[in-house]
Structures are given as structure tokens and as C-alpha cells.
Design a protein around this motif. Structure first.
Motif, PDB file in Angstrom:
ATOM      1  N   UNK A  57       0.820  -1.206   0.000  1.00 18.16           N
ATOM      2  CA  UNK A  57       0.000   0.000   0.000  1.00 18.16           C
ATOM      3  C   UNK A  57       0.856   1.259   0.000  1.00 18.16           C
ATOM      4  N   UNK A  58       1.827   1.325   0.877  1.00 17.23           N
ATOM      5  CA  UNK A  58       2.460   2.626   1.146  1.00 17.23           C
ATOM      6  C   UNK A  58       3.980   2.614   1.015  1.00 17.23           C
ATOM      7  N   UNK A  59       4.488   2.108  -0.087  1.00 16.25           N
ATOM      8  CA  UNK A  59       5.912   2.218  -0.417  1.00 16.25           C
ATOM      9  C   UNK A  59       6.840   1.885   0.739  1.00 16.25           C
ATOM     10  N   UNK A  60       6.923   0.626   1.154  1.00 19.82           N
ATOM     11  CA  UNK A  60       7.893   0.271   2.193  1.00 19.82           C
ATOM     12  C   UNK A  60       9.309   0.421   1.651  1.00 19.82           C
ATOM     13  N   UNK A  61       9.909   1.581   1.863  1.00 26.47           N
ATOM     14  CA  UNK A  61      11.246   1.856   1.342  1.00 26.47           C
ATOM     15  C   UNK A  61      11.755   3.198   1.797  1.00 26.47           C
ATOM     16  N   UNK A  62      13.042   3.422   1.609  1.00 25.48           N
ATOM     17  CA  UNK A  62      13.689   4.654   2.081  1.00 25.48           C
ATOM     18  C   UNK A  62      14.060   5.602   0.953  1.00 25.48           C
ATOM     19  N   UNK A  64      16.018   4.797  -1.412  1.00 26.84           N
ATOM     20  CA  UNK A  64      17.358   4.414  -1.884  1.00 26.84           C
ATOM     21  C   UNK A  64      17.427   2.892  -2.083  1.00 26.84           C
ATOM     22  N   UNK A  65      17.940   2.195  -1.056  1.00 28.74           N
ATOM     23  CA  UNK A  65      18.215   0.769  -1.217  1.00 28.74           C
ATOM     24  C   UNK A  65      17.444  -0.140  -0.272  1.00 28.74           C
ATOM     25  N   UNK A  66      16.773   0.431   0.732  1.00 27.94           N
ATOM     26  CA  UNK A  66      16.110  -0.399   1.738  1.00 27.94           C
ATOM     27  C   UNK A  66      14.692  -0.766   1.316  1.00 27.94           C
ATOM     28  N   UNK A  67      14.071  -1.625   2.122  1.00 28.21           N
ATOM     29  CA  UNK A  67      12.692  -2.016   1.849  1.00 28.21           C
ATOM     30  C   UNK A  67      12.571  -2.764   0.532  1.00 28.21           C
ATOM     31  N   UNK A  68      11.501  -2.488  -0.186  1.00 26.49           N
ATOM     32  CA  UNK A  68      11.239  -3.210  -1.432  1.00 26.49           C
ATOM     33  C   UNK A  68      12.259  -2.897  -2.521  1.00 26.49           C
ATOM     34  N   UNK A  69      13.062  -1.867  -2.342  1.00 29.92           N
ATOM     35  CA  UNK A  69      14.134  -1.622  -3.306  1.00 29.92           C
ATOM     36  C   UNK A  69      15.075  -2.822  -3.392  1.00 29.92           C
ATOM     37  N   UNK A  70      15.179  -3.583  -2.315  1.00 26.92           N
ATOM     38  CA  UNK A  70      16.038  -4.773  -2.305  1.00 26.92           C
ATOM     39  C   UNK A  70      15.553  -5.827  -3.293  1.00 26.92           C
ATOM     40  N   UNK A  71      14.263  -5.802  -3.614  1.00 29.12           N
ATOM     41  CA  UNK A  71      13.694  -6.846  -4.472  1.00 29.12           C
ATOM     42  C   UNK A  71      13.719  -6.479  -5.948  1.00 29.12           C
ATOM     43  N   UNK A  80       4.060  -5.919  -9.855  1.00 35.82           N
ATOM     44  CA  UNK A  80       3.971  -5.184  -8.595  1.00 35.82           C
ATOM     45  C   UNK A  80       2.729  -4.304  -8.620  1.00 35.82           C
ATOM     46  N   UNK A  81       1.971  -4.326  -7.526  1.00 35.70           N
ATOM     47  CA  UNK A  81       0.766  -3.520  -7.373  1.00 35.70           C
ATOM     48  C   UNK A  81       0.935  -2.705  -6.096  1.00 35.70           C
ATOM     49  N   UNK A  89      12.213   3.629  -5.600  1.00 37.60           N
ATOM     50  CA  UNK A  89      12.577   4.039  -6.959  1.00 37.60           C
ATOM     51  C   UNK A  89      13.217   2.939  -7.792  1.00 37.60           C
ATOM     52  N   UNK A  90      13.904   2.001  -7.156  1.00 39.35           N
ATOM     53  CA  UNK A  90      14.520   0.921  -7.940  1.00 39.35           C
ATOM     54  C   UNK A  90      13.437   0.017  -8.532  1.00 39.35           C
ATOM     55  N   UNK A  91      12.405  -0.229  -7.760  1.00 32.90           N
ATOM     56  CA  UNK A  91      11.277  -1.004  -8.272  1.00 32.90           C
ATOM     57  C   UNK A  91      10.519  -0.184  -9.313  1.00 32.90           C
ATOM     58  N   UNK A  92      10.348   1.116  -9.033  1.00 25.12           N
ATOM     59  CA  UNK A  92       9.664   1.991  -9.986  1.00 25.12           C
ATOM     60  C   UNK A  92      10.384   2.083 -11.314  1.00 25.12           C
ATOM     61  N   UNK A  93      11.703   2.060 -11.279  1.00 19.43           N
ATOM     62  CA  UNK A  93      12.496   2.102 -12.514  1.00 19.43           C
ATOM     63  C   UNK A  93      12.217   0.865 -13.374  1.00 19.43           C
ATOM     64  N   UNK A  94      12.088  -0.289 -12.717  1.00 15.45           N
ATOM     65  CA  UNK A  94      11.761  -1.499 -13.467  1.00 15.45           C
ATOM     66  C   UNK A  94      10.387  -1.379 -14.113  1.00 15.45           C
ATOM     67  N   UNK A  95       9.461  -0.679 -13.420  1.00  9.59           N
ATOM     68  CA  UNK A  95       8.104  -0.513 -13.957  1.00  9.59           C
ATOM     69  C   UNK A  95       8.095   0.374 -15.184  1.00  9.59           C
ATOM     70  N   UNK A  96       8.743   1.538 -15.109  1.00 10.55           N
ATOM     71  CA  UNK A  96       8.700   2.472 -16.238  1.00 10.55           C
ATOM     72  C   UNK A  96       9.524   1.968 -17.411  1.00 10.55           C
ATOM     73  N   UNK A  97      10.451   1.043 -17.168  1.00  8.64           N
ATOM     74  CA  UNK A  97      11.258   0.464 -18.244  1.00  8.64           C
ATOM     75  C   UNK A  97      10.634  -0.814 -18.809  1.00  8.64           C
ATOM     76  N   UNK A  98       9.406  -1.127 -18.407  1.00  7.45           N
ATOM     77  CA  UNK A  98       8.689  -2.299 -18.921  1.00  7.45           C
ATOM     78  C   UNK A  98       9.384  -3.615 -18.584  1.00  7.45           C
ATOM     79  N   UNK A  99      10.074  -3.650 -17.460  1.00  9.95           N
ATOM     80  CA  UNK A  99      10.743  -4.886 -17.050  1.00  9.95           C
ATOM     81  C   UNK A  99       9.859  -5.729 -16.150  1.00  9.95           C
TER      82      UNK A  99
END
Length: 645
Positions: A57-62, A64-71, A80-81, A89-99
Motif C-alpha cells: 500500500x504505502x511504499x515500504x522503502x527509504x 534508496x536501497x532499503x525495503x522493497x528496493x532490495x527486491x 507489482x501492485x 525508486x529501484x522497483x519503480x524504474x523497473x516498472x517504467x522500463x517495462x521490465x
């Protein structure tokens, strides 16, 4: 009963390829950091599990590298929903890049959907998201071309449009608490928030899934107070005791007793906000704060409104809330966002959104990144940068009054304020008021149709939403409309003699806002509009506690209406009005006297259902019609309709 305490490695080993994993957390609060790190390590070392779906629901992350960014590892996540994405942002980058396939749904709707999943229901109906990018007539919350599954549907119920959010079965839930016993009972006494831990656990169990809990310590069997157990052991499959480094209270704070209510924190010594364009905006927004009202302040620039309210000594007359579940106290910022010092209560996130969605907010103050001529606002998507909506859609669509705050332009803006005026010494290079927003996070036309009051506050002007579009309502002293406003907008707003903003906004000293919002003389609370023969009486936040208070009220009212020399219509604002029980009868007698002697038609309004009932009973007992409404718009419509009848 089975001892459920296991090692981290054994816990994450149960996750299979293709599982849907739901992860708790609001920024770093309630985020099971050890569990997420353990899953990331397993994939790095063993290349399994693969093709997971993440639900959050609410972006478990910092950020940078913690939280869901690790995945954010190719092959680990397939879909990812989430509600808020800016801190992953690391997860978001995968989303906008169609990965990966990816969706952005309103944070509050995901939070509430956990309950529906737990109840075995097919989904949830809500009006939240209508006419925004979440609406399937737009993009249905999909972030990229890979996201083809329909998670949101448009439905017609008795002629009304609703959105239907489909349930998402959960195979594995990662949750977090403070203390556990060996049977898996979980308490949360050292957590800053309770979030949706129970709903998530029940949703996973009733989906036939597994619940893995991270805690910081173990308690002896039978030693836990059942009233403090948030998640019962029946809903928990295994417990992992985390290292303290992976169980901080927030990503910024190891532990603060004031976040848990274990002690009261000191807030009156907070330093004042430095004078700047941001403070000017926060000050102007603070002028709209409803005394004794309930308010939500968004992250970022809106946080300054709370700082100004504290500096101007009106914070104790406002109830601040956060969507994470805090009501009252002083909400925190940065990586502590979601927590609060000295909160009145901390409830589950889904319950707070129930309150918001039902219209419980008197005012919301949110940020704005892009605005167009229709009043649409975008805060969620900007080309290759993806932030997500978070709770913005729930809050913005349902607050009684809505304020968007932000600088007029961005990137390089500099101002000076000599002698209570404003000068733009360097203009920002990026326009915010553009032809068309990239993504509709807030729909201006829809809000105008619903009669929502909406302001857009910047350092140099204030705009107001109307059914015809944006109207320039106020301009800072020293600002030239053509040169400093219209030249930096992609559209021309409606212009009808805008007012000059209060010069006190632009001086580097306290505004004495308490005097204009609270300590207002009674005679200054009455305004006569000759064109409609109507007197507006602002009694918001006032009290009648003594006979002397009533006598002063009596004297001022008789003098004012007597001087008018004719009968008039009146519209009275009773929001936050307090009348001592022992004086209710005398006050009602006085109301009846005024109405008989001076009023043609009278309409009163207050958001307090209790006050509407009590006042209505008192007026009926005196053979007067109790025309008492919930909103100013309803009260004004009654007077207008009666005049036209």
C-alpha cells in the motif's frame, strides 16, 4: 501448540515461484526489513523464487536501497501492485522500463481491499479514483504496456458510477510487530503505527496463504496481555526475531517513546520555519485552517503548514491527521513521515481511510506538481519518473475543502520581499501551469461538479476552482499580473478583479494569525451583503462558556442588526461553536428573539451532527423552523431558493 519461531532462512524458504507476496509498511514504519532482505538474499544466492507478484500500500522503502528496493532484481519480481511508489525508486524504474508489469492504485483502496480479501469477497466498490488515471476509461492504474490485466472496473449501481477494485489473493504476507510468543501472538507496543497488520494477516490466511511475522523480541508463554495482541497466533505461521539494525522504529529513528504514546514529547520549542517562498505559501494556506476542524497535511511542502500553525500558536485548535492512522498530535516529516508526537489516537490505516472517504476531513492540504486550465493536478507520473498517487486520490476527492500548495514555477526560482511586497529576482525555468497534465491524479472538472471548494496557493498568487475553470483570486503586492503570472502560464485563467494578498504574508515576522482566526472580535464576525440583503455570521471556533460571554454576544448582535434598520436574511457558520450546557436554554431564547425581531430567513450550518440535532431541538421548542445544514453551500442554496420561490 507448535513453536513458530524460526530462522530467517527457514522462513523465506517457503516462498515459491509465482507467489503473490504482500508486504506491510509505511515508509520505514512497520516495514519488515529483515524479511525483505532475507528474500532478496535468497534470490541472489539461489536464483529462486522467481516471478513473484508484490502487493503493497504505502511504499515500504527509504527512497534508496532499503525495503522493497532490495527486491528490484530481474527475474525475482514479475508484477507489482502498489499505492505509493516514490520511496521504492529501484522497483519503480523497473516498472517504467517495462521490465515488470506494474499498477498504481489508491493507497486507501489497497488498504481497504485487504479487508475484502480477508472476508472472501470478490472485491470492493468505491468512488475513489473516478475520472483519474485509475479509472478504466483512462488507464485503469496500469503503469506500462505489460500491465494488461484489468484490476479496476467501472460499474453502474442505481444510475451512479462506481469503481470496482478486484480482490487479489495473497500467498505470503510479510508483517511486523514488536513482541511475539512462541505461538505467534503479536503485539505492537513499540511500533509507531499499527497499519493494516491484522487485515493483511487475515487476508493471507483466508486466501490459503502463509503469514510470516518479524518481531524484535520474544515473550514467555502466557505472559502477553490479550488486549495488546494485534495479530493472534491463529493467523501467524512463523515468527522471525530480527537484529535491532533491521527493526528500527522508522528509517530515521531507532526508537522514540513519543511516537508510541509512552511519554509526551516537547513540541512548543520547535524552531520557526525560515522565511522563504515556501513559508509564504504555508502561511497563506494556514489562513484557511478550520478552527476545531480535522485536517490532513500531505508530505513535502504541505508539512510547512503545520510548522506555521505551531509558530502562530493555533496548532492546539487544529486536529492534524495522517492517512497512516494518526489522529491528533504533531505529524512528523521525512523518513519519520506517518508517525506523530503526542497523538490522540492511532488506528488502523484502513479505518482512517474509511473516515476520509466518508467526508470526515474538513480540510486537506496537498502538493501540486502540474496544473492545467481545468484544474487537473498531476503528482504521480512525469515521463521517466514515477511517484505514484499514494493516499492523494482518497484525500483530494473527499475532503470538504482542498488546498493545493506549491511554487508558481520550479527550478531556480528566487524571490525578495521588501516592505511587505514581492519581487521575482530569478524566475524558475520550469512552468507548473501547463496546457495538459501528463496524468490526472486529481480531476478539476469532477471536483467542480461535486461542489468541492478548491484553492491553488503559490507564493505570488492564489487561484480558485470554478465550474468554468481556474480563476485568479488573489495576487501578491508588487506582482504584475501580465509579467509575473500570465507570462509563465500556458493558459489564461479567469480574471475578475483579484484581491491583494495580505501584506503580512511577506514580512519576516509572526503574522499574529491567532488574532485573525481565533481572537476575532464579535463585531468583526458579521458581514452584510446589500445585493442579497444577507448577513453572514462567522461563529466558527467561538464559545459561550459564561453568562458574560452571552451578554457580550447579545449586545453586539442587537447593536448590529438594530443599526441596519431592516429585516435581513442570515447565514451562520457554527463549525466548532461551543455552548456550555447550562447556557443552552438562554442561548436558544436569544436566538429566537433575534429571529423574530430581525430575520427574514435564517440558515445555519455546522459539520457537527450533534450540534445540528441539539440546536434543532432548541429551535423547534421555540416554534422556529430549524434550517440547519452541514455545509455553507447548502445553507446559501436554501436562502437563494427561498428568495426565488
Amino acid at each position: 501448540m507448535v513453536d513458530k519461531v524460526v530462522s530467517l532462512e527457514d522462513a523465506v524458504a517457503v516462498i515459491k515461484d509465482g507467489d503473490t507476496v504482500c508486504v506491510s509498511g509505511f515508509v520505514g514504519i512497520g516495514t519488515p526489513e529483515a524479511l525483505v532482505r532475507g528474500l532478496a538474499d535468497r534470490y541472489r544466492d539461489q536464483a529462486e523464487p522467481r516471478d513473484l507478484s508484490l502487493l503493497f500500500a504505502a511504499a515500504p522503502g527509504d527512497g534508496k536501497d532499503a525495503g522493497l528496493n532490495r527486491l528490484a532484481q530481474d527475474g525475482l519480481v514479475k508484477r507489482a501492485i502498489g499505492g505509493h511508489w516514490s520511496l521504492v525508486p529501484r522497483l519503480g524504474k523497473m516498472a517504467v522500463e517495462n521490465r515488470i508489469a506494474a499498477y498504481n492504485l489508491p493507497l486507501g483502496c489497497i488498504s481497504q481491499l485487504y479487508r475484502e480479501i480477508a472476508g472472501g469477497k470478490p472485491g470492493m466498490f468505491s468512488k475513489v479514483g473516478l475520472n483519474t488515471f485509475v479509472d478504466p476509461r483512462h488507464i485503469g492504474g496500469a503503469i506500462n504496456e505489460l500491465s494488461t490485466e484489468k484490476l479496476v472496473e467501472l460499474k453502474d449501481l442505481d444510475g451512479e458510477e462506481w469503481l470496482f477494485y478486484r480482490s487479489i489473493p495473497i500467498d505470503v504476507a510479510f508483517i511486523r510487530g514488536t513482541t511475539a510468543d512462541k505461538y505467534g501472538n503479536i503485539t505492537m507496543e513499540r511500533e509507531a503505527l499499527t497499519l493494516d497488520m491484522l487485515s493483511i494477516a487475515q487476508a493471507a490466511k483466508n486466501s490459503g496463504g502463509l503469514v510470516i511475522a518479524q518481531v524484535e523480541r520474544l515473550a514467555a508463554e502466557g505472559s502477553m496481555n490479550p488486549r495488546e495482541v494485534v495479530v493472534a497466533g491463529n493467523f501467524v505461521d512463523c515468527v522471525v526475531v530480527a537484529d535491532p539494525s533491521e527493526h528500527m522504529q522508522t528509517y530515521d529513528t531507532t526508537y522514540n517513546h513519543a511516537f508510541t504514546g509512552r511519554l509526551k514529547g516537547v513540541v512548543d520549542e520547535l524552531p520557526p520555519m525560515p522565511f522563504s517562498d515556501r513559508k509564504i505559501i504555508a502561511r497563506r494556506a494556514a489562513m484557511e485552517l478550520p478552527i476545531n476542524g480535522v485536517v490532513n497535511l500531505g508530505i513535502g511542502m504541505p508539512e510547512g503548514v503545520g510548522a506555521v500553525a505551531n509558530e502562530e500558536e493555533i496548532l492546539d485548535h487544529i486536529t492534524l491527521t495522517t492517512e497512516a492512522g494518526v489522529l491528533g498530535g504533531v505529524p512528523q516529516s521525512g523518513l519519520d513521515f506517518g508517525a506523530a508526537i503526542n497523538a490522540n489516537s492511532v488506528t488502523q490505516t484502513n479505518q482512517m481511510f474509511d473516515f476520509y472517504d466518508g467526508g470526515g476531513l474538513d480540510l486537506a492540504c496537498l502538493g501540486m506538481a502540474e496544473v492545467d486550465a481545468k484544474g487537473n493536478v498531476n503528482v504521480s507520473r512525469f515521463k521517466d519518473r514515477f511517484a505514484g498517487a499514494g493516499g492523494f486520490i482518497n484525500i483530494s476527492q473527499n475532503a470538504r475543502k482542498l488546498i493545493f500548495v506549491g511554487t508558481f514555477t520550479a527550478r531556480g526560482l528566487r524571490i525578495e520581499c521588501p516592505d511587505g511586497t514581492m519581487q521575482i529576482t530569478q524566475e524558475g525555468t520550469m512552468q507548473k501551469f501547463i496546457p495538459e497534465v501528463e496524468q490526472v491524479t486529481f480531476n478539476g472538472e469532477y471536483a467542480a461538479q461535486q461542489g468541492q471548494e478548491v484553492l491553488y496557493i503559490t507564493e505570488r498568487c492564489v487561484l480558485r476552482l470554478t465550474e468554468a475553470g481556474l480563476e485568479l483570486a488573489e495576487v501578491a503586492p508588487g506582482i504584475d499580473i501580465e509579467r509575473d503570472i500570465l507570462a509563465h502560464m500556458a493558459f489564461r485563467p479567469i480574471i475578475n478583479s483579484p484581491k491583494i494578498m495580505d501584506p503580512a504574508l511577506f514580512a519576516d515576522k509572526p503574522m499574529k494569525l491567532r488574532n485573525s482566526l481565533i481572537n476575532v472580535k464579535m463585531e468583526d464576525r458579521l458581514t452584510y451583503d446589500e445585493t442579497t440583503n444577507t448577513v453572514f455570521i462567522n461563529l466558527a471556533g467561538t464559545s459561550i462558556n459564561t453568562k458574560a460571554d452571552l451578554d457580550e454576544h447579545y449586545t453586539v448582535m442587537h447593536r448590529f442588526f438594530g443599526d441596519l434598520g431592516k429585516k435581513v436574511n442570515i447565514i451562520s457558520n457554527f463549525d466548532g461553536r461551543v455552548i456550555a450546557p447550562k447556557l443552552r436554554g438562554l442561548y436558544a431564547d436569544f436566538q429566537a428573539e433575534l429571529e423574530t425581531q430581525y430575520f427574514l430567513k435564517a440558515a445555519r450550518y455546522t459539520t457537527s451532527a450533534f450540534l445540528r440535532q441539539k440546536m434543532g431541538q432548541d429551535l423547534k421548542a421555540r416554534k422556529l423552523q430549524p434550517h440547519i445544514f452541514e455545509t455553507a453551500k447548502e445553507a446559501a442554496a436554501y436562502i437563494r431558493d427561498q428568495d426565488q420561490a
